[in-house]
Design a protein around this motif. Structure first.
Motif, PDB file in Angstrom:
ATOM      1  N   THR A  91      -2.044  -5.636   5.522  1.00 55.85           N
ATOM      2  CA  THR A  91      -2.701  -4.624   4.763  1.00 55.85           C
ATOM      3  C   THR A  91      -4.191  -4.538   4.995  1.00 55.85           C
ATOM      4  OG1 THR A  91      -0.900  -4.605   2.691  1.00 55.85           O
ATOM      5  CG2 THR A  91      -3.265  -3.805   2.304  1.00 55.85           C
ATOM      6  N   ARG A 245      -4.230   1.129  -0.168  1.00 57.63           N
ATOM      7  CA  ARG A 245      -2.399   1.901  -0.428  1.00 57.63           C
ATOM      8  C   ARG A 245      -1.216   2.345   0.157  1.00 57.63           C
ATOM      9  NH1 ARG A 245      -4.344   5.252  -3.221  1.00 57.63           N
ATOM     10  NH2 ARG A 245      -2.746   5.562  -4.275  1.00 57.63           N
ATOM     11  N   ALA A 266       2.212  -2.850  -0.774  1.00 57.15           N
ATOM     12  CA  ALA A 266       2.506  -1.820  -1.338  1.00 57.15           C
ATOM     13  C   ALA A 266       4.363  -1.607  -1.251  1.00 57.15           C
ATOM     14  CB  ALA A 266       1.629  -0.418  -1.120  1.00 57.15           C
ATOM     15  N   SER A 285       1.942  -4.987  -8.382  1.00 61.55           N
ATOM     16  CA  SER A 285       1.117  -3.837  -8.259  1.00 61.55           C
ATOM     17  C   SER A 285      -0.585  -3.981  -9.436  1.00 61.55           C
ATOM     18  CB  SER A 285       1.575  -2.954  -9.418  1.00 61.55           C
ATOM     19  OG  SER A 285       2.885  -2.185  -8.981  1.00 61.55           O
ATOM     20  N   LEU A 288      -2.420  -5.801  -6.276  1.00 61.79           N
ATOM     21  CA  LEU A 288      -3.098  -5.252  -5.627  1.00 61.79           C
ATOM     22  C   LEU A 288      -4.322  -3.843  -6.633  1.00 61.79           C
ATOM     23  CD1 LEU A 288      -2.328  -3.121  -2.826  1.00 61.79           C
ATOM     24  CD2 LEU A 288      -1.129  -1.685  -4.371  1.00 61.79           C
ATOM     25  N   PHE A 289      -3.899  -3.648  -7.200  1.00 61.76           N
ATOM     26  CA  PHE A 289      -5.191  -3.074  -8.196  1.00 61.76           C
ATOM     27  C   PHE A 289      -6.167  -3.836  -7.919  1.00 61.76           C
ATOM     28  CE2 PHE A 289      -7.225  -2.960 -12.360  1.00 61.76           C
ATOM     29  CZ  PHE A 289      -7.893  -1.297 -11.893  1.00 61.76           C
ATOM     30  N   VAL A 292      -7.610  -3.431  -4.299  1.00 69.62           N
ATOM     31  CA  VAL A 292      -8.400  -2.692  -4.014  1.00 69.62           C
ATOM     32  C   VAL A 292      -9.670  -2.856  -4.806  1.00 69.62           C
ATOM     33  CG1 VAL A 292      -8.587  -0.255  -4.381  1.00 69.62           C
ATOM     34  CG2 VAL A 292      -6.810  -1.240  -3.752  1.00 69.62           C
TER      35      VAL A 292
END
Length: 309
Positions: A91, A245, A266, A285, A288-289, A292
């Protein structure tokens, strides 16, 4: 006469005081506050509520009908997955590579498309067209084009005596191949942002540089590059968020393969969801949030420093 002048001056002073928003009570806006109710309701229903529920369900083992609180076990399991370590690395590589190439190519194309060239408007449309096409459609198209045996790219390379590689089947090339397709698709938006930034630079700067005998490189380095900084900040922010993302293009081209070679966070989350580990995928999730947010928010503040002064 003096009294007349003093009366006129007093009237002008009163008018200036009334027109100055800082001198008295703040004037109400053109719309009542209840106009904000519908946007706030939409934002709450479609963002705040799902976000809060996602954080809650990441601490549970759940399905469509039941949920059981298990604390941090989902996060412990998620971070013990080998696929997560590979996905996290991929990523970051994918996001940095795609955003960097979009900045460089976007600026280069913007310089070209703001110069006096033939068919400039048509070329701008051609550059921007891939942005409008679905990522799934582009992914499927390039999957066919990059086929190691029947793909048009390798056939063209074979025509000039070059043995084409397995773009999407070689573990060392799969992620890079998808990243290049992502750059091809998204560089049009970066170019448009840079064009807007370059054409907004006042012409007086170029005139002064011409009088001083500045070269084209000096004009680019000391005028275009600094004054296009807001455009650069926008391109970096948007492309970095998109890279972190990214899912649809990668999934349509490689599904994270071969093996875990092109897996990103993702796609790991989606695979966990497919396997029925809903709580585990929800925890992913949230990860990942947070990733970011931790990367993009400080970077955006740093890129935009001094703009509000």
């Amino acid at each position: 006469m003096a009294s007349t002048l003093s009366s006129a001056e007093a009237s002008r002073g009163a008018a200036a005081t009334a027109g100055n928003p800082r001198s008295g009570r703040k004037r109400p806006g053109p719309y009542p506050l209840w106009f904000l109710l519908i946007p706030a309701l939409i934002y709450g229903v479609f963002f705040l509520v799902p976000t809060v529920f996602s954080f809650y369900f990441s601490f549970t083992r759940w399905d469509l009908f039941t949920s059981q609180w298990i604390g941090l076990k989902n996060y412990q399991t998620f971070f013990q997955e080998q696929a997560l370590v590979i996905g996290l690395r991929n990523t970051l590589i994918y996001a940095v590579l795609t955003s960097g190439l979009k900045v460089v190519l976007g600026m280069a194309l913007a310089l070209l498309l703001t110069s006096q060239i033939i068919a400039r408007g048509y070329l701008r449309s051609v550059i921007f067209f891939p942005v409008l096409v679905s990522a799934i459609g582009i992914g499927l198209t390039f999957t066919v084009l990059m086929d190691p045996e029947k793909g048009l790219i390798n056939k063209a390379l074979a025509g000039v005596g070059v043995d084409g590689p397995g773009w999407l089947t070689d573990p060392s090339l799969a992620l890079l191949s998808v990243a290049l397709v992502d750059v091809w698709k998204g560089v049009g938006l970066a170019t448009v942002i840079y064009i807007a930034g370059l054409v907004s630079i006042p012409g007086e700067y170029y005139e002064a540089a011409s009088v001083d005998g500045a070269s084209k490189w000096e004009v680019f380095r000391h005028i275009m590059l600094p004054l296009a900084r807001p455009a650069t900040a926008s391109v970096i922010t948007l492309s970095l968020i998109g890279g972190l993302r990214s899912f649809d293009l990668i999934w349509s081209m490689t599904k994270g393969g071969p093996g875990f070679a092109s897996d990103v966070i993702a796609s790991v989350i989606y695979k966990q969801y497919q396997a029925g580990f809903y709580g585990l995928s929800t925890a992913g999730s949230v990860v990942l949030f947070v990733l970011v947010t931790v990367i993009v928010v400080p970077l955006t503040r740093w890129l935009n420093r001094g703009e509000e002064s």
